[in-house]
Design a protein around this motif. Structure first.
Motif, mmCIF file in Angstrom:
data_model
loop_
_atom_site.group_PDB
_atom_site.id
_atom_site.type_symbol
_atom_site.label_atom_id
_atom_site.label_comp_id
_atom_site.label_asym_id
_atom_site.label_seq_id
_atom_site.Cartn_x
_atom_site.Cartn_y
_atom_site.Cartn_z
ATOM 1 N N LEU A 178 0.829 -1.202 0.000
ATOM 2 C CA LEU A 178 0.000 0.000 0.000
ATOM 3 C C LEU A 178 0.867 1.258 0.000
ATOM 4 O O LEU A 178 0.590 2.209 -0.732
ATOM 5 N N PHE A 179 1.916 1.271 0.794
ATOM 6 C CA PHE A 179 2.779 2.450 0.835
ATOM 7 C C PHE A 179 3.422 2.707 -0.520
ATOM 8 O O PHE A 179 3.436 3.846 -1.009
ATOM 9 N N LEU A 180 3.954 1.666 -1.146
ATOM 10 C CA LEU A 180 4.558 1.844 -2.469
ATOM 11 C C LEU A 180 3.526 2.353 -3.471
ATOM 12 O O LEU A 180 3.820 3.213 -4.308
ATOM 13 N N TYR A 181 2.309 1.840 -3.368
ATOM 14 C CA TYR A 181 1.235 2.346 -4.226
ATOM 15 C C TYR A 181 0.987 3.828 -3.949
ATOM 16 O O TYR A 181 0.864 4.638 -4.877
ATOM 17 N N LEU A 182 0.932 4.205 -2.670
ATOM 18 C CA LEU A 182 0.616 5.588 -2.322
ATOM 19 C C LEU A 182 1.672 6.582 -2.801
ATOM 20 O O LEU A 182 1.349 7.739 -3.054
ATOM 21 N N ILE A 183 2.909 6.150 -2.936
ATOM 22 C CA ILE A 183 3.923 7.088 -3.417
ATOM 23 C C ILE A 183 4.156 6.992 -4.919
ATOM 24 O O ILE A 183 4.974 7.746 -5.454
ATOM 25 N N THR A 184 3.424 6.090 -5.599
ATOM 26 C CA THR A 184 3.634 5.955 -7.042
ATOM 27 C C THR A 184 2.368 6.049 -7.877
ATOM 28 O O THR A 184 2.449 6.026 -9.101
ATOM 29 N N ASN A 185 1.204 6.142 -7.277
ATOM 30 C CA ASN A 185 -0.028 6.142 -8.073
ATOM 31 C C ASN A 185 -0.189 7.439 -8.866
ATOM 32 O O ASN A 185 0.534 8.412 -8.643
ATOM 33 N N SER A 186 -1.143 7.435 -9.763
ATOM 34 C CA SER A 186 -1.316 8.567 -10.690
ATOM 35 C C SER A 186 -1.795 9.852 -10.021
ATOM 36 O O SER A 186 -1.719 10.921 -10.632
ATOM 37 N N LEU A 187 -2.266 9.777 -8.783
ATOM 38 C CA LEU A 187 -2.740 10.981 -8.098
ATOM 39 C C LEU A 187 -1.680 11.660 -7.251
ATOM 40 O O LEU A 187 -1.906 12.743 -6.739
ATOM 41 N N THR A 188 -0.513 11.014 -7.101
ATOM 42 C CA THR A 188 0.512 11.586 -6.228
ATOM 43 C C THR A 188 0.898 12.983 -6.686
ATOM 44 O O THR A 188 0.793 13.335 -7.852
ATOM 45 N N HIS A 189 1.353 13.746 -5.740
ATOM 46 C CA HIS A 189 1.781 15.112 -5.994
ATOM 47 C C HIS A 189 3.165 15.262 -5.379
ATOM 48 O O HIS A 189 3.453 14.649 -4.344
ATOM 49 N N PHE A 190 4.022 16.075 -5.978
ATOM 50 C CA PHE A 190 5.394 16.197 -5.491
ATOM 51 C C PHE A 190 5.470 16.663 -4.042
ATOM 52 O O PHE A 190 6.440 16.381 -3.349
ATOM 53 N N CYS A 191 4.446 17.333 -3.547
ATOM 54 C CA CYS A 191 4.473 17.796 -2.157
ATOM 55 C C CYS A 191 4.077 16.692 -1.178
ATOM 56 O O CYS A 191 4.264 16.830 0.022
ATOM 57 N N GLY A 192 3.529 15.555 -1.688
ATOM 58 C CA GLY A 192 3.179 14.436 -0.821
ATOM 59 C C GLY A 192 1.809 14.529 -0.190
ATOM 60 O O GLY A 192 1.467 13.737 0.680
ATOM 61 N N ILE A 193 0.993 15.499 -0.624
ATOM 62 C CA ILE A 193 -0.350 15.679 -0.074
ATOM 63 C C ILE A 193 -1.347 15.609 -1.222
ATOM 64 O O ILE A 193 -1.229 16.364 -2.188
ATOM 65 N N TYR A 194 -2.299 14.692 -1.119
ATOM 66 C CA TYR A 194 -3.294 14.588 -2.177
ATOM 67 C C TYR A 194 -4.519 13.805 -1.723
ATOM 68 O O TYR A 194 -4.473 13.043 -0.767
ATOM 69 N N TYR A 195 -5.607 13.996 -2.432
ATOM 70 C CA TYR A 195 -6.875 13.325 -2.180
ATOM 71 C C TYR A 195 -6.833 11.903 -2.746
ATOM 72 O O TYR A 195 -6.473 11.713 -3.906
ATOM 73 N N ILE A 196 -7.193 10.918 -1.896
ATOM 74 C CA ILE A 196 -7.312 9.543 -2.385
ATOM 75 C C ILE A 196 -8.205 8.744 -1.432
ATOM 76 O O ILE A 196 -7.863 8.530 -0.276
ATOM 77 N N PRO A 197 -9.373 8.338 -1.894
ATOM 78 C CA PRO A 197 -10.299 7.584 -1.039
ATOM 79 C C PRO A 197 -9.903 6.110 -0.932
ATOM 80 O O PRO A 197 -9.208 5.560 -1.792
ATOM 81 N N PHE A 198 -10.370 5.478 0.132
ATOM 82 C CA PHE A 198 -10.094 4.055 0.368
ATOM 83 C C PHE A 198 -10.526 3.194 -0.806
ATOM 84 O O PHE A 198 -9.841 2.242 -1.166
ATOM 85 N N ILE A 199 -11.666 3.519 -1.394
ATOM 86 C CA ILE A 199 -12.186 2.701 -2.484
ATOM 87 C C ILE A 199 -11.207 2.668 -3.663
ATOM 88 O O ILE A 199 -11.021 1.631 -4.304
ATOM 89 N N MET A 200 -10.550 3.786 -3.934
ATOM 90 C CA MET A 200 -9.578 3.823 -5.028
ATOM 91 C C MET A 200 -8.332 3.018 -4.658
ATOM 92 O O MET A 200 -7.792 2.276 -5.491
ATOM 93 N N MET A 201 -7.876 3.136 -3.406
ATOM 94 C CA MET A 201 -6.721 2.353 -2.962
ATOM 95 C C MET A 201 -7.009 0.866 -3.141
ATOM 96 O O MET A 201 -6.169 0.115 -3.642
ATOM 97 N N SER A 202 -8.184 0.463 -2.716
ATOM 98 C CA SER A 202 -8.576 -0.943 -2.802
ATOM 99 C C SER A 202 -8.647 -1.403 -4.256
ATOM 100 O O SER A 202 -8.102 -2.450 -4.612
ATOM 101 N N HIS A 203 -9.307 -0.621 -5.068
ATOM 102 C CA HIS A 203 -9.485 -0.990 -6.473
ATOM 103 C C HIS A 203 -8.151 -1.136 -7.205
ATOM 104 O O HIS A 203 -7.934 -2.100 -7.941
#
Length: 91
Positions: free
Chosen positions: A25-50
């Motif tokens: 999950l952590f690797l996904y959170l730092i590499t997914n298409s919604l990431t932002h260079f500042c490290g702060i972004y919107y991402i709901p649980f449903i998207m993480m799961s999917h």
């Protein structure tokens, strides 16, 4: 788009203590298409799961594990992820 991850993450003692799902999950959170260079972004649980194929019922506990290990903060009310980075710097 692609992300470069500093391979030292795999030798990081704190990262190695995480469960396999939390590491995933952590690797996904730092590499997914919604990431932002500042490290702060919107991402709901449903998207993480999917996108990770981790059952949604596991996501809250994995977020807690990552938070307690100081890998991220997650604002449940606003579904905002704030995390520390392991990107390679090319400066």
């Amino acid at each position: 788009m692609y992300r470069t991850i500093n391979v030292s993450i795999y030798r990081d003692a704190e990262f190695r203590k995480l469960t396999e799902r939390s590491q995933h999950l952590f690797l996904y959170l730092i590499t997914n298409s919604l990431t932002h260079f500042c490290g702060i972004y919107y991402i709901p649980f449903i998207m993480m799961s999917h996108e990770t194929h981790i059952p949604i019922e596991y996501i809250p506990d994995l977020i807690i594990e990552l938070r307690e290990s100081k890998f991220l903060l997650y604002d449940n009310d606003n579904e905002i992820s704030i995390h520390r980075y392991y990107f390679s710097a090319s400066i």
